[in-house]
Design a protein around this motif. Structure first.
Motif, PDB file in Angstrom:
ATOM      1  N   ARG A   1      48.304   5.604  75.356  1.00 56.13           N
ATOM      2  CA  ARG A   1      48.190   4.389  74.557  1.00 56.13           C
ATOM      3  C   ARG A   1      48.058   4.723  73.073  1.00 56.13           C
ATOM      4  O   ARG A   1      48.445   3.934  72.225  1.00 56.13           O
ATOM      5  CB  ARG A   1      46.996   3.567  75.028  1.00 56.13           C
ATOM      6  CG  ARG A   1      47.227   2.957  76.412  1.00 56.13           C
ATOM      7  CD  ARG A   1      46.018   2.202  76.845  1.00 56.13           C
ATOM      8  NE  ARG A   1      44.827   3.029  76.629  1.00 56.13           N
ATOM      9  CZ  ARG A   1      43.593   2.580  76.682  1.00 56.13           C
ATOM     10  NH1 ARG A   1      43.357   1.316  76.954  1.00 56.13           N
ATOM     11  NH2 ARG A   1      42.582   3.387  76.478  1.00 56.13           N
ATOM     12  N   ALA A   2      47.489   5.921  72.775  1.00 58.51           N
ATOM     13  CA  ALA A   2      47.385   6.316  71.371  1.00 58.51           C
ATOM     14  C   ALA A   2      48.781   6.446  70.772  1.00 58.51           C
ATOM     15  O   ALA A   2      49.014   6.062  69.618  1.00 58.51           O
ATOM     16  CB  ALA A   2      46.618   7.633  71.241  1.00 58.51           C
TER      17      ALA A   2
ATOM     18  N   LEU B   1      51.471   4.808  71.861  1.00 58.91           N
ATOM     19  CA  LEU B   1      52.048   3.468  71.765  1.00 58.91           C
ATOM     20  C   LEU B   1      51.449   2.729  70.571  1.00 58.91           C
ATOM     21  O   LEU B   1      52.165   2.049  69.818  1.00 58.91           O
ATOM     22  CB  LEU B   1      51.790   2.698  73.071  1.00 58.91           C
ATOM     23  CG  LEU B   1      52.477   1.351  73.198  1.00 58.91           C
ATOM     24  CD1 LEU B   1      53.979   1.489  73.007  1.00 58.91           C
ATOM     25  CD2 LEU B   1      52.176   0.720  74.570  1.00 58.91           C
ATOM     26  N   ALA B   2      50.129   2.913  70.386  1.00 62.87           N
ATOM     27  CA  ALA B   2      49.473   2.268  69.242  1.00 62.87           C
ATOM     28  C   ALA B   2      50.097   2.764  67.946  1.00 62.87           C
ATOM     29  O   ALA B   2      50.396   1.971  67.041  1.00 62.87           O
ATOM     30  CB  ALA B   2      47.973   2.559  69.264  1.00 62.87           C
ATOM     31  N   ALA B   3      50.312   4.078  67.856  1.00 57.20           N
ATOM     32  CA  ALA B   3      50.888   4.649  66.637  1.00 57.20           C
ATOM     33  C   ALA B   3      52.320   4.142  66.430  1.00 57.20           C
ATOM     34  O   ALA B   3      52.717   3.810  65.311  1.00 57.20           O
ATOM     35  CB  ALA B   3      50.864   6.172  66.706  1.00 57.20           C
ATOM     36  N   SER B   4      53.111   4.065  67.520  1.00 58.79           N
ATOM     37  CA  SER B   4      54.480   3.550  67.411  1.00 58.79           C
ATOM     38  C   SER B   4      54.474   2.116  66.916  1.00 58.79           C
ATOM     39  O   SER B   4      55.266   1.741  66.051  1.00 58.79           O
ATOM     40  CB  SER B   4      55.172   3.563  68.774  1.00 58.79           C
ATOM     41  OG  SER B   4      55.456   4.849  69.153  1.00 58.79           O
ATOM     42  N   ALA B   5      53.580   1.313  67.489  1.00 60.66           N
ATOM     43  CA  ALA B   5      53.518  -0.093  67.100  1.00 60.66           C
ATOM     44  C   ALA B   5      53.122  -0.235  65.635  1.00 60.66           C
ATOM     45  O   ALA B   5      53.439  -1.227  64.988  1.00 60.66           O
ATOM     46  CB  ALA B   5      52.531  -0.842  67.991  1.00 60.66           C
ATOM     47  N   LEU B   6      52.420   0.787  65.097  1.00 63.25           N
ATOM     48  CA  LEU B   6      52.037   0.758  63.682  1.00 63.25           C
ATOM     49  C   LEU B   6      53.172   1.280  62.805  1.00 63.25           C
ATOM     50  O   LEU B   6      53.014   1.405  61.593  1.00 63.25           O
ATOM     51  CB  LEU B   6      50.789   1.597  63.455  1.00 63.25           C
ATOM     52  CG  LEU B   6      49.511   1.040  64.074  1.00 63.25           C
ATOM     53  CD1 LEU B   6      48.394   2.060  63.992  1.00 63.25           C
ATOM     54  CD2 LEU B   6      49.104  -0.250  63.382  1.00 63.25           C
ATOM     55  N   GLY B   7      54.281   1.640  63.438  1.00 64.23           N
ATOM     56  CA  GLY B   7      55.449   2.045  62.656  1.00 64.23           C
ATOM     57  C   GLY B   7      55.676   3.537  62.578  1.00 64.23           C
ATOM     58  O   GLY B   7      56.506   3.996  61.796  1.00 64.23           O
ATOM     59  N   ALA B   8      54.938   4.329  63.380  1.00 62.72           N
ATOM     60  CA  ALA B   8      55.125   5.775  63.328  1.00 62.72           C
ATOM     61  C   ALA B   8      56.254   6.196  64.250  1.00 62.72           C
ATOM     62  O   ALA B   8      56.256   5.846  65.432  1.00 62.72           O
ATOM     63  CB  ALA B   8      53.826   6.489  63.716  1.00 62.72           C
ATOM     64  N   GLY B   9      57.212   6.958  63.733  1.00 62.93           N
ATOM     65  CA  GLY B   9      58.315   7.468  64.541  1.00 62.93           C
ATOM     66  C   GLY B   9      57.843   8.596  65.446  1.00 62.93           C
ATOM     67  O   GLY B   9      56.704   9.043  65.340  1.00 62.93           O
ATOM     68  N   PRO B  10      58.722   9.073  66.351  1.00 64.83           N
ATOM     69  CA  PRO B  10      58.336  10.096  67.317  1.00 64.83           C
ATOM     70  C   PRO B  10      57.734  11.355  66.684  1.00 64.83           C
ATOM     71  O   PRO B  10      56.756  11.905  67.182  1.00 64.83           O
ATOM     72  CB  PRO B  10      59.649  10.430  68.024  1.00 64.83           C
ATOM     73  CG  PRO B  10      60.541   9.273  67.790  1.00 64.83           C
ATOM     74  CD  PRO B  10      60.116   8.630  66.508  1.00 64.83           C
TER      75      PRO B  10
ATOM     76  N   ARG C   1      56.177  11.612  63.785  1.00 62.46           N
ATOM     77  CA  ARG C   1      54.868  11.343  63.211  1.00 62.46           C
ATOM     78  C   ARG C   1      53.839  11.185  64.331  1.00 62.46           C
ATOM     79  O   ARG C   1      52.694  11.631  64.202  1.00 62.46           O
ATOM     80  CB  ARG C   1      54.948  10.069  62.356  1.00 62.46           C
ATOM     81  CG  ARG C   1      53.695   9.827  61.572  1.00 62.46           C
ATOM     82  CD  ARG C   1      53.933   9.062  60.282  1.00 62.46           C
ATOM     83  NE  ARG C   1      52.641   8.776  59.695  1.00 62.46           N
ATOM     84  CZ  ARG C   1      52.180   7.543  59.514  1.00 62.46           C
ATOM     85  NH1 ARG C   1      52.935   6.497  59.806  1.00 62.46           N
ATOM     86  NH2 ARG C   1      50.981   7.371  59.004  1.00 62.46           N
TER      87      ARG C   1
ATOM     88  N   ALA D   1      51.056  13.787  63.768  1.00 62.13           N
ATOM     89  CA  ALA D   1      49.864  13.192  63.166  1.00 62.13           C
ATOM     90  C   ALA D   1      48.893  12.646  64.202  1.00 62.13           C
ATOM     91  O   ALA D   1      47.740  12.375  63.877  1.00 62.13           O
ATOM     92  CB  ALA D   1      50.271  12.075  62.199  1.00 62.13           C
ATOM     93  N   VAL D   2      49.341  12.455  65.444  1.00 63.49           N
ATOM     94  CA  VAL D   2      48.433  11.880  66.442  1.00 63.49           C
ATOM     95  C   VAL D   2      48.219  12.823  67.634  1.00 63.49           C
ATOM     96  O   VAL D   2      47.099  13.255  67.910  1.00 63.49           O
ATOM     97  CB  VAL D   2      48.950  10.506  66.941  1.00 63.49           C
ATOM     98  CG1 VAL D   2      47.982   9.937  67.969  1.00 63.49           C
ATOM     99  CG2 VAL D   2      49.106   9.547  65.776  1.00 63.49           C
TER     100      VAL D   2
END
Lengths: 553, 209
Positions: free
Chosen positions: A445-446, A448-457, A459, A463-464
Motif C-alpha cells: 500500500r505504501a 500505491l500511496a506513493a503512486s497516487a501522490l504522483g510518484a513514478g515507478p 521514484r 524514495a519509498v
C-alpha cells in the motif's frame, strides 16, 4: 535494464555451471585438444580407477556428506521444535548473523586448534586427567573416519539451516498450528514435529540439498580438518588439477564427474528417504501419541549440541586470536607465557595487500549482486526462480576446473574481473535468498500511496521501497560480502595463482602447521566479514534511530 | 472537474463484481456501501488503476473530460486514502507532506507549513510520524494527498480505524478539505454515508437509502 534482469540472473547462474560441466565431461572422456586429447577414450577413467585411494575417497564423500547433513538437520529442527518462542531461542537466533558471516575456513581452523592434540581441550585435561606432559601422538584432526571434518561442517551448517528454517516458519502459520496442537494436549516437540515440520521441511528442502552437496564435495574445510592419506575425492581432484603434470588434468576431470555423480546419487537416495519418512510420518501422526513427557529430556539433550556449536566457535576463534599473538606457549599451559605482535608486523604488508583485494572483490560482488537482485525482483519476479540454487547444488569441484580451462582458453584466467565474475555466481544466490522475503513482506500500500501522490515507478523504488527495507538491504550486502570472502576454490582455480585473497592464503597455510601464522591469517579472514556485518546492523539502526516506524527487529 | 465511470464493469472468473455507470460532480461525495468482500475496494483499485490481474475490467473512466482508463496510477491525479494512514515511516511528517507536493512547486516550505497548520499540527514538520496520535496521522495523510493537487479523491474506509470520538471530527475535516473535488467514499458504516451527505449506492449501482 530492469526488464533484462531476470534473464541476466538466470544466465549468470546457469551458463558458468553448464560451461564448467562441459569443460569437465569432455576431458573426462579424453577430449581436450589443447592438451593433446583429440580422441574420445576411457583412459581417464582407467587412471582414476587405478588410484589406490579411490575406494576410501568415495566412502568418505558419502559418509561425511550424509553424516554432516543428517546431524545438522536434526540439531536444527530439534532446537527449533524444543525452544521456539522462548527467551533462550531469541538469544540463539540473535547469534546467527555473526555465525553465518564466519568463513568456513576460519571456523575449521578454530575447531582444529581446539581439538588438536596440543589444543585447548587436551591442555585443559592435562596433565591431571590424562597424564600427558607433551602433546599425545593422536590423529584427532584429519582423522581417517572424517569425524573432525563432519564436526567442522556441522558447526557452520546448523546456523545456515536454522536461518532458512526461521524464514520458513514465517510463511507456514506455525504459531496457529502449534496453538491447536498444544490445546489438543500435544507436547511442544511432538506437536511441532507433527504439525509444523511437514510445512517447514517443504520450504527448506533446497537448502538441505545444498548442504548435502556442499558437505560431500567441500575442499577448504577438508584441507584443514579432513583425512590426508588418502585425501577426500574433492581434494584429490584439486591436487590433480594443480599438478605440474598436465596429463593429470584428464584424471582430474574424471574425478570431478565422479564427484558430481556421487552428489546426484546421494540426492536421489535422500529424496527416496524423504518419501519413506513422509509416509511413515503420516501414519505416526495419525496415531495420536502426545509425547508430553518428551519435552524436558529433549530440551536438555539438544542443549548439548547447542553448547558444542557455541563453545566450538567461540573458543576456537579465541584460540586463533591468542595463537596469533602468542610468544612461547608450552604444553600443557592454558595460556602463553609471553605475547608479541611479531607475526602481525612481519605479515603486515601482505595482510594489507591481500586484505584490500579481498575487500574489493567482496564489496564489488556483493554490490553487483544486490543491484541484480533488486532489478530481478523489481521486474516482477514474485518468486525466486529455482535456478538460483544451481550453483549451490552442483559441487564447486565438479564445474570450476572446467570453467578455469575455459578461462585459460579465453585468456581470462588470473584476472581480477574473472575472479569477480565467478564470485558473483556464488554471491548472487545468497544475496537473493536473503533479500527476497523482506522484499515480499513490504507493505504494497505504501507503493500505491506513493503512486497516487504522483510518484513514478523509479521514484517509488528509490524514495519509498528501498529506504523502507534499508535494513534488509544492508544485511543482504553483508551476507554477499561474507560469501565472497569465504570463497576458496573459485578464487584459487579462476585466479590461477595470480589473484590471492585472505582465504586462499589462510587455507594454503593449513599444511604448514605454523599456528602463529595460521592464527594471524585466520583472524584477518574472519574479522573482515564480521566488521562488515557489524556495520550492516549498525548503519540502519543509526538511521532508524529517529524513525520508530521503521522496523528494527 | 468531474469523475465519470462509463459502464465500468469488473468481473472475476466471469462473475460480475462491480457494475457502475455514473458521474460524480465536483464537490459531490458518492458513497459506495456494502459488507466486506462485496468488491468495494476492487472498484476503487480499478478507478485508481491498480486492479490486480485476476480481475477483468471493461468500460471507461473519465476525469475532467479526459479518458484516463489506460493512464498509469502515478499520472492519474487521483488522491487515495486507506483505512491506515500509510505514512512513509522513513520520512518526517514534513517529508511526507513534501513527498505529495509536485516537484517545481514554488514556496514548498510555506505550503507544507500551511498544510500543517490546517491540520492543527503547527511546527510539527520535523516530527517522526510514529510519534503522532492516530488522529494526527490521519490528518497528515489527508493533507499529503491534498498537497499532490488531485483532481478527484478516493476514500477507502478511511475512518474505520479511528476512535468513535475522532471519527466525527475526521469526517467533518475530510469533507471540508475536499469540498471542490469529486469524491468517492467506500465504507460499510452507514454513519460515514450519512456524514458524506450524497448519493449512496451498492457496487452494482443500486441505490441504498
Amino acid at each position: 535494464m530492469i526488464r533484462a534482469a531476470p534473464g541476466l540472473v538466470v544466465a549468470l547462474m546457469a551458463l558458468p555451471v553448464a560451461a564448467g560441466l562441459a569443460g569437465a565431461v569432455l576431458p573426462a572422456f579424453g577430449y581436450f585438444p589443447a592438451l593433446g586429447g583429440a580422441d574420445f577414450s576411457l583412459a581417464p577413467w582407467r587412471d582414476l580407477a587405478a588410484w589406490p585411494g579411490l575406494g576410501s575417497a568415495v566412502r568418505l564423500s558419502i559418509v561425511t556428506g550424509l553424516g554432516a547433513t543428517v546431524i545438522s538437520l536434526a540439531i536444527t529442527l530439534l532446537i527449533v521444535a524444543a525452544w521456539q518462542g522462548t527467551r533462550s531461542f531469541r538469544v540463539v537466533t540473535s547469534l546467527l548473523a555473526p555465525l553465518l558471516s564466519l568463513p568456513h575456513a576460519a571456523a575449521a581452523f578454530g575447531l582444529a586448534f581446539l581439538i588438536a592434540p596440543s589444543g585447548w581441550v587436551a591442555r585443559a585435561l592435562s596433565p591431571w586427567a590424562t597424564g600427558w606432559d607433551r602433546p599425545p601422538d593422536l590423529l584427532i584432526v584429519n582423522d581417517q573416519a572424517g569425524l573432525a571434518l563432519i564436526a567442522g561442517l556441522v558447526l557452520k551448517e546448523v546456523p545456515f539451516l536454522m536461518l532458512m528454517t526461521l524464514a520458513a516458519l514465517g510463511q507456514t502459520d506455525s504459531a496457529r498450528r502449534m496453538a491447536v496442537a498444544r490445546s489438543l494436549g500435544y507436547g511442544r516437540v511432538m506437536g511441532w514435529a507433527k504439525t509444523v515440520l511437514p510445512a517447514v521441511y517443504r520450504q527448506i528442502r533446497l537448502p538441505v540439498f545444498a548442504v548435502l552437496a556442499y558437505s560431500m564435495s567441500v575442499v577448504d574445510v577438508a584441507l584443514i580438518l579432513g583425512p590426508t592419506r588418502p585425501n577426500t575425492l574433492a581434494v584429490q581432484v584439486l591436487d590433480w588439477m594443480t599438478a605440474p603434470d598436465l596429463t593429470l588434468r584428464f584424471t582430474a576431470s574424471a574425478g570431478a564427474v565422479l564427484q558430481l555423480l556421487l552428489v546426484l546419487g546421494a540426492l536421489a537416495v535422500w529424496i527416496l528417504a524423504e518419501r519413506i519418512v513422509a509416509a511413515r510420518g503420516r501414519l505416526w501422526a495419525g496415531r495420536g501419541a502426545r509425547g508430553q513427557m518428551l519435552d524436558t529430556p529433549l530440551r536438555t539433550l539438544v542443549a548439548l549440541p547447542m553448547a558444542f556449536i557455541g563453545l566450538g566457535v567461540g573458543l576456537g576463534l579465541t584460540g586463533l586470536a591468542l595463537w596469533s599473538v602468542a610468544g612461547l606457549w608450552r604444553f600443557p599451559d592454558l595460556l602463553p607465557q609471553s605475547y608479541g605482535l611479531r607475526v602481525w608486523t612481519d605479515q603486515s604488508a601482505q595482510l594489507v595487500g591481500l586484505g584490500r583485494t579481498t575487500a574489493l572483490l567482496a564489496g564489488l560482488s556483493a554490490l553487483i549482486a544486490l543491484v541484480l537482485t533488486i532489478a530481478h525482483l523489481q521486474a516482477g519476479a514474485s518468486r525466486l526462480v529455482k535456478v538460483i540454487y544451481i550453483p549451490l547444488l552442483v559441487p564447486q569441484i565438479a564445474f570450476l576446473p572446467g570453467l578455469s580451462a575455459l578461462g585459460l582458453w579465453l585468456g581470462l584466467d588470473g584476472t581480477l574481473g574473472a575472479v569477480l565474475a565467478v564470485h558473483l555466481v556464488f554471491v548472487l544466490p545468497y544475496v537473493a535468498l536473503s533479500l527476497s522475503d523482506p522484499w515480499q513482506a513490504w507493505d504494497h500500500r505504501a507503493g500505491l500511496a506513493a503512486s497516487a501522490l504522483g510518484a513514478g515507478p523509479w521514484r517509488v523504488l528509490v524514495a519509498v521501497r528501498l529506504p523502507m527495507i534499508l535494513r534488509a538491504l544492508c544485511i543482504a550486502f553483508a551476507v554477499g560480502f561474507a560469501t565472497s570472502v569465504a570463497q576458496y576454490l573459485p578464487t584459487l582455480l579462476i585466479g590461477a595463482g595470480r589473484v590471492g585473497t585472505l582465504t586462499t592464503e589462510a587455507v594454503a597455510l593449513a599444511a604448514s602447521g605454523n599456528r602463529r601464522l595460521i592464527g594471524v591469517w585466520a583472524v584477518m579472514q574472519m574479522a573482515l566479514p564480521m566488521v562488515v556485518f557489524a556495520l550492516a546492523l549498525a548503519l540502519p539502526a543509526l538511521i532508524a534511530r529517529r524513525r520508530r516506524g521503521l522496523k528494527v527487529a | 472537474m468531474s469523475l465519470q465511470l462509463d459502464k465500468l464493469r469488473i468481473t472475476q472468473d466471469g462473475r460480475e463484481m462491480v457494475s457502475l455507470d455514473l458521474t460524480v460532480a465536483a464537490g459531490e461525495v458518492l458513497t459506495l456501501m456494502g459488507p466486506s468482500g462485496c468488491g468495494k475496494s476492487t472498484a476503487l483499485a480499478a478507478i485508481i488503476g491498480a486492479l490486480p490481474p485476476a480481475f477483468k475490467m471493461t468500460g471507461h473512466i473519465h476525469l475532467g473530460g479526459k479518458d484516463v482508463t489506460n493512464v498509469p496510477t502515478f499520472k492519474r491525479r487521483m488522491g487515495l486514502l486507506f483505512q491506515d494512514d500509510v505514512l512513509f515511516p522513513h520520512l518526517s511528517v514534513g517529508g511526507n507532506l513534501g513527498f505529495g507536493l509536485p516537484r517545481g512547486t514554488p514556496d514548498r516550505d510555506a505550503r507544507i507549513a500551511e498544510a500543517l497548520s490546517a491540520a492543527g499540527l503547527d511546527g510539527m514538520g520535523k516530527r517522526d510520524p510514529a510519534t503522532l496520535s492516530g488522529g494526527q496521522r490521519a490528518r497528515v495523510a489527508l493533507m499529503r494527498t491534498l498537497l499532490s493537487a488531485p483532481h478527484a479523491l478516493l476514500l477507502d474506509e478511511p475512518f474505520s480505524k479511528l476512535d468513535a470520538g475522532l471519527r466525527d471530527q475526521m469526517r467533518a475535516f475530510t469533507f471540508a478539505q475536499a469540498r471542490d473535488l469529486p469524491t468517492i467514499l467506500v465504507t460499510h458504516d452507514i454513519e460515514d454515508a450519512r456524514a458524506a451527505g450524497g448519493r449512496v449506492l451498492s457496487v452494482t449501482g443500486t441505490s441504498i437509502s
